[in-house]
Design an enzyme around this catalytic site. Structure first.
Site: not given
Ligand code: NAP
Length: 370
Positions: A19, A47, A22, A331, A208, A245, A152, A116
């Protein structure tokens, strides 16, 4: 075309954190994928049990596939259907969930920081260090495995450093980033903090960026990865850009090089053979842009469907040897696209027990590179 739910020729994939920002991008990139099909979608308890379209606010310009919209979101428990788990989980929960999936026989490909730097977990950019994938043979899981992609901002930086390190040796890197809002997930930084502003702090990011490149540019040896011998210093800023970025980079080189030689090295980047012809590998992983005002997020983040990293503004530098600017889509190249590409590399390598029964139709000469 609707996502094909049952094609037996496709490898079943579960998306963890489906959801989130990413997770949505992963779903988008799996649409009509030649090797993979989405078998299950997982997120938090809040969810779980809801149709996907209700559990998430779809925030991408491409339409949500109607089949995916109807799928019921499940909890992140490894009884869900799938052979590969592509994880976009929040790092506060990713560690134990991803480990549980790997222990239960999934090939886990993670975007989160948690694993990582584990010595037996490969940190992979397929064009740069596909050979590091061999590390998974040292993991203690029965048939599962864990592979990670970098932070990223690290990804774009390392793509530009790789040809310079191979040609001249990079000794020092001083990098300042201007990072997009989507990098903080949704809803991310409050709009009142980001509009008309720059926030010079992104938790954990500078650390990082100073460590991950040394692992990725390191060499695979009998006892693990020998980290590249270079010093890095990073300063990271959040800016009011949606995606993409930008990084302003200064480098010190071990060997003297003219500006033209440095530009030639960037222009002639040769990706790892293992990355060639993967469905997600762009034709040009690294592109040098000669216009002095390029690269720019709005203009260049979507090059190569978001998988091409752009470099420009190469100049001699009075502090270190050279300076330049790098742009990558955070992303896509920095997260979802990278994870899907790593999963493709993993399948083709046949190194992970969980995937050995799946055949992908590939020229045999590609396999010998891994
Ligand atoms: P996000 O939009 O906040 O999404 C987080 C996801 O984790 C949601 O699907 C959420 O589900 C789920 N989640 C949260 N708590 C949970 C739990 N207790 N049990 C199971 N699922 C849970 O974050 P994002 O930006 O997509 O980033 C996700 C990961 O990728 C992070 O580790 C981030 O550091 C990494 N990342 C992000 C980017 C970027 O550009 N955004 C780039 C590289 C790496 P719900 O909706 O149900 O809460």
């Amino acid at each position: 075309m609707e996502h094909s739910p049952t094609s037996s020729e496709h490898i079943p994939v579960t998306v963890l954190g489906a959801t989130g920002m990413v997770g949505q991008r992963i779903i988008e990139r799996l649409r009509n994928h030649p090797w993979f099909r989405i078998a299950s979608l997982c997120a938090s308890e809040k969810s779980a049990g809801k149709p996907y379209a209700e559990a998430t606010q779809w925030r991408l310009p491409s339409p949500l596939d109607p089949y995916i919209a109807r799928m019921q979101v499940q909890e992140c428990i490894p009884t869900v259907e799938g052979a590969i788990a592509l994880s976009g989980l929040d790092s506060s929960v990713a560690g134990p969930i991803e480990r549980h999936f790997a222990e239960s026989g999934f090939a886990v490909v993670s975007n989160a920081r948690n694993h990582r730097m584990d010595p037996h977990v490969p940190l992979i950019i397929p064009e740069v260090n596909a050979d590091h994938l061999q590390l998974i043979t040292r993991q203690q899981f029965r048939s599962g495995c864990t592979v990670t992609n970098p932070n990223c901002s690290t990804t774009g930086l390392v793509m530009a450093l790789k040809p310079l390190h191979d040609s001249f040796g990079v000794t020092n890197v001083d990098v300042t980033t201007l990072q997009a809002a989507s990098g903080a997930g949704y809803p991310g930084v409050p709009s009142m903090d980001l509009i008309d502003n720059v926030v010079p702090f992104i938790s954990g990011e500078e650390e990082k960026m100073a460590t991950e490149p040394r692992k990725i540019l390191g060499t695979l040896e009998a006892d693990g990865i020998r980290f590249a011998d270079m010093q890095l210093s990073a300063q990271c800023n959040r800016v009011p850009v949606l995606d993409g970025h930008l990084a302003c980079v200064k480098v010190g080189l071990r060997q003297r090089a003219t500006r033209q030689q440095v530009e030639d090295a960037l222009r002639n980047f040769r990706p790892s053979p293992g990355s060639l012809s993967l469905p997600s590998s762009p034709e040009e992983p690294l592109v040098y842009l000669g216009n002095p005002a390029h690269p720019q997020p709005r203009l260049h983040r979507d090059l190569g469907s978001g998988m091409t990293v752009s470099v420009g503004r190469l100049q001699e530098c009075d502090v270190l040897d050279y300076k330049f600017v790098v742009l990558s889509h955070n992303t896509i190249r920095g997260a979802a696209g990278a994870a899907v590409q790593n999963a493709e590399l993993l399948v083709r390598s046949r190194l992970c027990g969980a995937l050995q029964r799946y055949a992908v139709f590939d020229p045999p000469e590609q396999q010998k590179h891994l």
